[in-house]
Design a protein around this motif. Sequence first.
Motif, mmCIF file in Angstrom:
data_model
loop_
_atom_site.group_PDB
_atom_site.id
_atom_site.type_symbol
_atom_site.label_atom_id
_atom_site.label_comp_id
_atom_site.label_asym_id
_atom_site.label_seq_id
_atom_site.Cartn_x
_atom_site.Cartn_y
_atom_site.Cartn_z
ATOM 1 N N TRP A 181 0.840 -1.191 0.000
ATOM 2 C CA TRP A 181 0.000 0.000 0.000
ATOM 3 C C TRP A 181 0.879 1.245 0.000
ATOM 4 C CZ3 TRP A 181 -4.738 -1.888 -0.666
ATOM 5 C CH2 TRP A 181 -5.034 -3.147 -0.157
ATOM 6 N N PRO A 219 -7.594 -1.137 1.003
ATOM 7 C CA PRO A 219 -7.059 -1.537 2.315
ATOM 8 C C PRO A 219 -8.129 -1.534 3.402
ATOM 9 C CG PRO A 219 -6.503 0.746 1.888
ATOM 10 C CD PRO A 219 -7.204 0.246 0.661
ATOM 11 N N SER A 250 -4.560 3.187 -1.211
ATOM 12 C CA SER A 250 -4.164 2.570 -2.480
ATOM 13 C C SER A 250 -4.172 3.637 -3.553
ATOM 14 C CB SER A 250 -5.111 1.430 -2.856
ATOM 15 O OG SER A 250 -4.767 0.894 -4.120
ATOM 16 N N GLN A 293 2.952 -0.628 -6.126
ATOM 17 C CA GLN A 293 2.027 -1.593 -5.529
ATOM 18 C C GLN A 293 1.928 -2.861 -6.375
ATOM 19 O OE1 GLN A 293 -1.215 1.646 -4.562
ATOM 20 N NE2 GLN A 293 -1.794 -0.269 -3.509
#
Length: 233
Positions: free
Chosen positions: A98, A136, A143, A184
């Motif tokens: 994240w 998340p 994110s 990510q």
Amino acid sequence: MKEQNQTRNISVGIVASVCALAVAVGGGIALWTNLKSTTTKTSDNSQNLTNPSTQNSPNQTLPVPPPATIDSPDSQLSPFSIQPEPKAVTEKTVELYWVKDSAGEIGLVSSGVKIKAANEPEAILTAAFDRLLSGPENTDVVSAIPEGTKIQALTVENNGVYIDLSEEFTSGGGSASMMGRLGQVIYTASSLEPDVKVWIFVGGKPLEMLGGEGLEVSQPITRQNFQQEFQLN
């Protein structure tokens, strides 16, 4: 003279008797021949009636076997009737990545999540990305991947991980957001093997430029390449 007449009469009688005997014998032989011929024909006709296969009919065809049915042993050998064995499901902890803003600096942080999937790299990574794209659960992280982004394909080959994302992945955000979402994807795709090479596709095409500001993406890319090319903590 009288004796000669008697002798001639005896001779004629003998000849007549012989002729009569010959005629009788000949008739008997002919009768026997006719009876034998008739018996033979009758026997042949009887065999033809009891055995139709011996008849020389012009329309005669060979018997055709019936098609296989569901209960036929041959139909049980069909590959469509063979059911594949179910793959074993395992629970594995995978690191998802994240974005976190710490004192004005954007960096990547990981969180371990338990994934239940078939015990194969593709299945595990696909389940991991499904969790990543859903956002998340921890409010301390965010994110950078735009909402609505989906996985179109994910494969694990001998030379690395190939992931194809939907068009939403490239929409919105500045350079910091672009670098964050790229990190990510790269770090999550390499969570099972940190040194693996990652190929990223968007809409079935290799990702070369990300965002309106033209963030160039080299392919394939690894964690080491990402750290060298992009300034994220």
